[in-house]
Design an enzyme around this catalytic site. Sequence first.
Site, short mmCIF file in Angstrom:
data_model
loop_
_atom_site.label_atom_id
_atom_site.label_comp_id
_atom_site.label_asym_id
_atom_site.label_seq_id
_atom_site.Cartn_x
_atom_site.Cartn_y
_atom_site.Cartn_z
N SER A 162 0.83 -1.20 0.00
CA SER A 162 0.00 0.00 0.00
C SER A 162 0.87 1.26 0.00
O SER A 162 1.63 1.48 -0.93
CB SER A 162 -0.97 -0.04 1.19
N ASP B 29 -10.10 -4.23 -4.38
CA ASP B 29 -9.32 -3.17 -3.73
C ASP B 29 -9.49 -1.87 -4.51
O ASP B 29 -9.30 -1.86 -5.73
CB ASP B 29 -7.85 -3.57 -3.70
N HIS C 117 -7.75 -5.50 -0.08
CA HIS C 117 -6.61 -4.72 0.38
C HIS C 117 -6.19 -5.19 1.77
O HIS C 117 -7.03 -5.51 2.61
CB HIS C 117 -7.01 -3.24 0.44
#
Length: 358
Positions: free
Chosen positions: A191, A286, A316
């Site tokens: 991320s 996601d 995610h």
Amino acid sequence: MPLSTIALQGAALRALYGLPRRMRRLIAGRPIRLDNQELALDAQLFLRAREMSKLPPLSSGTPAKARHDLLAGAQIAAGEPIQPVATRDLTINGSIPARLYTPDELPEGSPLLVYFHGGGFVIGSIETHDNTCRFLAKHARVRVLSVDYRLAPEHPFPNGVEDAIAAFKYAYANAADLGADPTAIAVGGDSAGGNLATVVSQVTTREGGPKPAFQLLLYPSADATKQTRSKELFAQGFFLTKDDMDWFMGHYATVEQDKQDPRYSPALAPDLSGLPPAYIATAGFDPLRDEGEAYAELLRKAGVPVVLSRQADLIHGYANLLAIGTRFREAMFEAAGVLRTGLEIGPKESLTGESAGE
């Protein structure tokens, strides 16, 4: 959250995943199909468990509370520390905390992964990603240097970027002390951490090196300027929400113009040629899926070797869900295998821009 409560919640969650599949499906509900994808039962059950626990969104409170809640959640979902992996805490340049992970019986002069944790540049830490780094160290057979870069809003953009670049340069300069091969140092992260890894690769490449030998990018944020289809499709209900992303960006960017900076949105960099080979993993459900895949295509067009792997049935944050079910670990085993292969067969000569023919 008291350790006793964390232990109880962890045991309850693991017990939930230990039920027969038919019962897990009844609890999770009917299969979720969206955008020609079906959500993995492990992922759907995780989302259902969060719903039943009535956990507030991370973005509903202060950064301090969100950090506390993420750590508590990580201790539940990541499980007991993966062994045998030795750890050593250290400080980079006298100010940046870091932790070195060394799997059992790994010889000196091994490959090294400099890892940046996720958390929207606002939350997350070495501790929240402890088992993620242990997993990669053990199964990729590499040392891992996990970096506690500065977080917003106390330290907004570009403070985290500066720490990430400093950490890679430290690892290269101190490879012998870290037990690492300076020609086999990768960068990686999930991320926001994947974002930082891309920026480190871009900055060091354009400076002429030394640069990373490989990039391990797990569902990275790559472009804060575009409204993608996946951001619309998965804005709510799949762990990372639109409100979360807006909250993170509101703390990280001091002015709207920051988002146009390639150090914030690396997909906007004018030149991607010469970057290290990359593995980019996205999750099907996601909001960040499309920008990660678009960045992979930009790398391909620039001549950079890249492997794009969409984990179509996942959400995610799967890199932190190692103790529940099996599907999340399967995705991480793939990442570890690619990392190990990429570092073992990659170029072993100097990693400067000149040697790469730039």
